[in-house]
Design an enzyme around this catalytic site. Structure first.
Site, mmCIF file in Angstrom:
data_model
loop_
_atom_site.group_PDB
_atom_site.id
_atom_site.type_symbol
_atom_site.label_atom_id
_atom_site.label_comp_id
_atom_site.label_asym_id
_atom_site.label_seq_id
_atom_site.Cartn_x
_atom_site.Cartn_y
_atom_site.Cartn_z
ATOM 1 N N SER A 185 10.916 3.954 31.828
ATOM 2 C CA SER A 185 11.783 3.438 32.908
ATOM 3 C C SER A 185 13.227 3.857 32.682
ATOM 4 O O SER A 185 13.944 4.196 33.631
ATOM 5 C CB SER A 185 11.682 1.913 33.022
ATOM 6 O OG SER A 185 12.085 1.297 31.816
ATOM 7 N N ASP A 216 17.410 0.848 25.838
ATOM 8 C CA ASP A 216 16.604 2.015 26.216
ATOM 9 C C ASP A 216 17.434 3.061 26.954
ATOM 10 O O ASP A 216 17.339 4.266 26.668
ATOM 11 C CB ASP A 216 15.425 1.593 27.114
ATOM 12 C CG ASP A 216 14.375 0.803 26.363
ATOM 13 O OD1 ASP A 216 14.608 0.481 25.185
ATOM 14 O OD2 ASP A 216 13.323 0.498 26.949
#
Ligand SMILES: Nc1ncnc2c1ncn2[C@@H]1O[C@H](COP(=O)(O)OP(=O)(O)O)[C@@H](O)[C@H]1O
Ligand SMILES: C[C@@](O)(CCOP(=O)(O)O)CC(=O)O
Ligand SMILES: [Mg+2]
Length: 400
Positions: A150, A208
């Site tokens: 993602s 992330d």
């Protein structure tokens, strides 16, 4: 410096492996993470004779387009986004996007989240004059398996849309094939990617997207990104149990548990924080080569953290099985990313014979799992010439 407006561009960003600190990092604790040499690739092509914007996502079989004139009417609701301090969609903006994409409330399916994140970034970044574009995103990363697909997706979109709309300059050429943006520009890319992650995760920590933007290895805590400049060579085995899961649901589950049992679970968060600190200390003292004792500590930290993560309810029988298989050969594993299935990381000590690793891989594949032997650290978001892209990427981007 020239702008990329009106030109085709190719961007890529890496996935990540979290060594320690997943979930705890959402609650302000330290995480250690590194880029992976599995990347997401994006091709953006301006559409000269068209008045639509098209998104093509071959990994998930999605191909959708919208008339620019329909989207233009929504721009006023998004135009402050580019300048506001807090990045991420408001609940009003999310409602508008859900209506546009025909997504029902609470939907967590792969396509809905990917499309909502795209529309949010497109409307917010491109603003006043929406360009007609054709965008393809293809990844070597498994989608929704804990390796940060993602974030790689959001970082590629953010970099490509900022560049195509002239808000970022075409990076100075380091070499003809692959270029990177300046630190200030990377900060902007990361900021918008965090907005995309908010659409997909609900409440991401930001670790992330930081790794997908900067690559390498880094320490992340409460928005503070500290690159770890030198890391000893660490060989790892990544294993995907192929059990699907949603980061958004798992992160929300941990929050509920923490609210229900704060006195019981807060100490575990502190323990995970201490694990990250200890891991970083060992990696730094062993930067020129890890001793046997260093490896023993790293292995114990992996075991302790895996137990903690199970207590938080983000384990899964498939992960237990994986840990048992590797433990039966003296190897230590923990889940990586949000858990609940998805991927685990196994530390490969240098004294482990190749034949043992092969046996472990064979046994894991007999469980239906997929393995990659790799090392940590990969370059962050990059701009490529089409000729420098790997063959599978160019075929997938062009053939989609
Ligand atoms: N290559 C891709 N194509 C389309 N959507 C993607 C792609 N990569 C990621 N996504 C989006 O990201 C979501 C997965 O994110 P997440 O649940 O956080 O798992 P992870 O980040 O660990 O892979 C997917 O449901 C999809 O919406
Ligand atoms: C669980 C978490 O720490 C990492 C999630 O990673 P992934 O989406 O499973 O790759 C959430 C976050 O940090 O935002
Ligand atoms: Mg994710």
């Amino acid at each position: 410096m020239s702008t990329m407006a009106g030109r085709e561009l190719f961007v890529s960003a890496p996935g990540k492996v979290i060594l320690h600190g997943e979930h705890a990092v959402v609650h302000g604790k330290v995480a250690l993470a590194a880029g992976l040499n599995l990347r997401t690739f994006l091709r953006l092509k301006p559409n000269k004779n068209n008045s639509t914007v098209l998104i093509n996502l071959p990994n998930i079989g999605t191909k959708l387009n919208w008339n620019i004139s329909d989207l233009q009417a929504l721009v006023p609701s998004f135009q402050d986004s580019l300048h506001s301090e807090a990045v991420g969609p408001s609940s009003e903006q999310l409602d508008i996007l859900k209506t546009l994409a025909g997504v029902s409330n609470g939907s967590r399916d792969t396509e809905s989240l990917a499309v909502l994140a795209f529309l949010y970034l497109y409307l917010s970044i491109c603003g006043q004059e929406l360009p007609s574009l054709e965008i393809v995103v293809w990844s070597r990363l498994p989608t929704g398996a804990g390796l940060g697909s993602s974030a790689a997706y959001s970082v590629c979109l953010s970099a490509a849309l900022l560049t195509a709309s002239g808000k970022l300059a075409y990076p100075e050429q380091e070499n003809i094939d692959t270029t990177r943006w300046t630190q200030t520009e990377l900060t902007l890319i990361n900021r918008w990617a965090f907005g995309g992650e908010k659409v997909i995760h609900g409440n991401p920590s930001g670790v992330d997207n930081a790794v997908a933007t900067w690559g390498g290895a880094l320490r992340y805590q409460a928005g503070q990104i500290t690159p770890i400049e030198r890391v000893p060579v660490l060989q790892i085995l990544l294993t995907n149990t192929r059990v699907p899961r949603s980061t958004k649901a798992l992160v929300a589950g941990v929050k509920d548990k923490l609210l229900k049992y704060p006195n019981i679970l807060e100490p575990l968060l502190a323990s995970i924080n201490a694990i990250s600190e200890e891991c970083q200390r060992v990696l730094q003292v062993g930067v020129d080569g890890l001793s046997k004792d260093h490896y023993s500590v790293l292995e114990e930290l992996i075991d302790i953290n895996q137990h903690h993560l199970n207590v938080f309810g983000v384990g899964h029988p498939s992960l237990d099985r994986l840990c048992q298989v590797t433990a039966s050969h003296g190897l230590h594993s923990k889940l990586t990313g949000a858990g609940g299935g998805g991927c685990a990381v196994t530390l490969l000590r240098p004294d482990i014979e190749a034949a043992v690793v092969d046996t472990v891989k064979h046994q894991l594949s007999e469980c239906g799992y997929q393995c990659w032997e790799t090392s940590i650290g990969a370059p962050g978001v990059s701009l490529h010439s089409s000729s420098s892209l790997p063959e599978d990427a160019i075929t997938s981007l062009n053939g989609a």
